[in-house]
Motif scaffolding. Structure first.
Motif, mmCIF file in Angstrom:
data_model
loop_
_atom_site.group_PDB
_atom_site.id
_atom_site.type_symbol
_atom_site.label_atom_id
_atom_site.label_comp_id
_atom_site.label_asym_id
_atom_site.label_seq_id
_atom_site.Cartn_x
_atom_site.Cartn_y
_atom_site.Cartn_z
ATOM 1 N N PHE A 5 -6.606 -3.620 2.761
ATOM 2 C CA PHE A 5 -6.724 -4.247 1.445
ATOM 3 C C PHE A 5 -8.070 -4.968 1.351
ATOM 4 O O PHE A 5 -8.390 -5.815 2.179
ATOM 5 C CB PHE A 5 -5.571 -5.233 1.259
ATOM 6 C CG PHE A 5 -5.566 -5.966 -0.044
ATOM 7 C CD1 PHE A 5 -5.221 -5.320 -1.218
ATOM 8 C CD2 PHE A 5 -5.891 -7.317 -0.095
ATOM 9 C CE1 PHE A 5 -5.207 -6.004 -2.428
ATOM 10 C CE2 PHE A 5 -5.876 -8.007 -1.290
ATOM 11 C CZ PHE A 5 -5.535 -7.353 -2.464
ATOM 12 N N TRP A 58 -1.763 1.154 -5.218
ATOM 13 C CA TRP A 58 -1.411 -0.199 -4.801
ATOM 14 C C TRP A 58 -0.361 -0.782 -5.733
ATOM 15 O O TRP A 58 -0.472 -0.684 -6.955
ATOM 16 C CB TRP A 58 -2.646 -1.099 -4.816
ATOM 17 C CG TRP A 58 -3.662 -0.738 -3.783
ATOM 18 C CD1 TRP A 58 -4.746 0.076 -3.965
ATOM 19 C CD2 TRP A 58 -3.704 -1.174 -2.426
ATOM 20 N NE1 TRP A 58 -5.457 0.181 -2.801
ATOM 21 C CE2 TRP A 58 -4.842 -0.580 -1.835
ATOM 22 C CE3 TRP A 58 -2.892 -2.006 -1.658
ATOM 23 C CZ2 TRP A 58 -5.192 -0.794 -0.498
ATOM 24 C CZ3 TRP A 58 -3.244 -2.222 -0.335
ATOM 25 C CH2 TRP A 58 -4.380 -1.626 0.233
ATOM 26 N N ALA A 60 0.848 -1.188 0.000
ATOM 27 C CA ALA A 60 0.000 0.000 0.000
ATOM 28 C C ALA A 60 0.886 1.242 0.000
ATOM 29 O O ALA A 60 1.781 1.373 0.846
ATOM 30 C CB ALA A 60 -0.913 0.002 1.223
#
Length: 297
Positions: free
Chosen positions: A174, A138, A133
């Motif tokens: 996530f 991403w 991250a």
């Protein structure tokens, strides 16, 4: 027959929830495309059914009592000295106790079955993906393939995916709603998640934890492809002229918003390890247990 009836009821409730929540952005969680997501949706529906056993009668009785004992109803029995009813005492203690026991068993069972650290059982060899991250994007590294991508994750259909997840910025979460639950990405730590896509598709991925001004655009797409299509995607990434060395990574990790998809044909094999180790004097913290944040699954 009983099992089919229960599954039918769960599906009916899920459809009803989907209709009621049609304006919600995370409706995808009620339309799973993987076995983990399906199990989580059924768990949500089962929990709702259990709680409705209490909520619906309470609402109904509240309305009934308000109507039955309204001021204008002169036929209602007036018992100012009434203080006890064994039947009512049994009901108000037994029913909630049974529901709590049911939810406790359900929680124990589902906590172990849906442990994000628990590898998925499959005859198909899993694929490994390292997730980083960043602000606000991403990075996905495929260590076995030696490639990487930004804001696009491709996986083969029917293949378990073993995620190793960290952050090179503040805490993130996530989350691919249609494939399964979310898990935190934390600097200096390595968390794990195991998911699978049972159907080909293009699924939304996001950060479910606020992380600054670019948070709203910190999204990615998950492309679940057939094995042949996945191999074609890998070939496309390997054809990129961009590479991801440690020096190049420092530029990629700079804060930016609404980043386009990018491919890297080669990756420093120690990149993920180095990202974690930089926060721990060269050591890698493998899971949340190492940081005294809970047990390892």
């Amino acid at each position: 027959m009983k099992g089919r009836t229960l599954r039918g009821s769960i599906s009916f409730l899920s459809a009803g929830l989907a209709l009621l929540l049609s304006g919600c952005s995370n409706l995808d969680i009620l339309n799973p495309k993987g076995s983990v997501g399906l199990a989580e949706r059924d768990l949500i529906a089962t929990s709702v059914w259990a709680m409705l056993i209490v909520v619906v009668p309470v609402i109904a009785l509240t309305l009934l009592f308000a109507w039955r004992y309204r001021a204008s109803n002169k036929s209602a029995e007036y018992r100012p000295k009434w203080v006890h009813s064994t039947g009512i005492e049994i009901a108000v203690w037994t029913i909630p106790t049974l529901i709590i026991l049911f939810l406790a068993v359900l929680t124990w069972k589902s906590t172990h079955e849906l442990d994000p650290y628990r590898p998925l059982e499959s005859q198909v060899k899993p694929i490994n993906v390292e997730v980083v991250a960043l602000d606000w994007k991403w990075l996905f590294i495929y260590p076995d393939l030696g490639i990487a991508s930004v804001n696009q994750l491709a996986i083969p259909v029917g293949t378990p995916v073993n995620f190793l997840i960290t952050s090179d910025t503040v805490m993130n979460s996530f989350f691919i709603p249609q494939l399964g639950g979310q898990i935190y990405a934390m600097a200096g730590m390595q968390t794990r998640l195991h998911l699978i896509a049972d159907e080909a598709g293009d699924y939304a991925g996001t950060s479910a934890n606020f992380s600054g001004k670019g948070f709203s655009d910190m999204k990615f797409r998950t492309l679940a492809k057939s094995p042949e299509e996945f191999n074609a995607w890998v070939a496309k990434v390997r054809a990129s002229s961009d590479t991801l060395s440690m020096d190049r990574y420092h530029a990629v990790s700079e804060p930016s918003e609404k980043d386009p998809v990018r491919y890297f044909s080669t990756v420093d094999p120690k990149l993920f390890h180095n990202i974690i180790a930089r926060y721990n004097n060269g050591n890698v913290m493998d899971n949340m247990k190492d940081a005294n944040c809970g047990p390892k699954g």
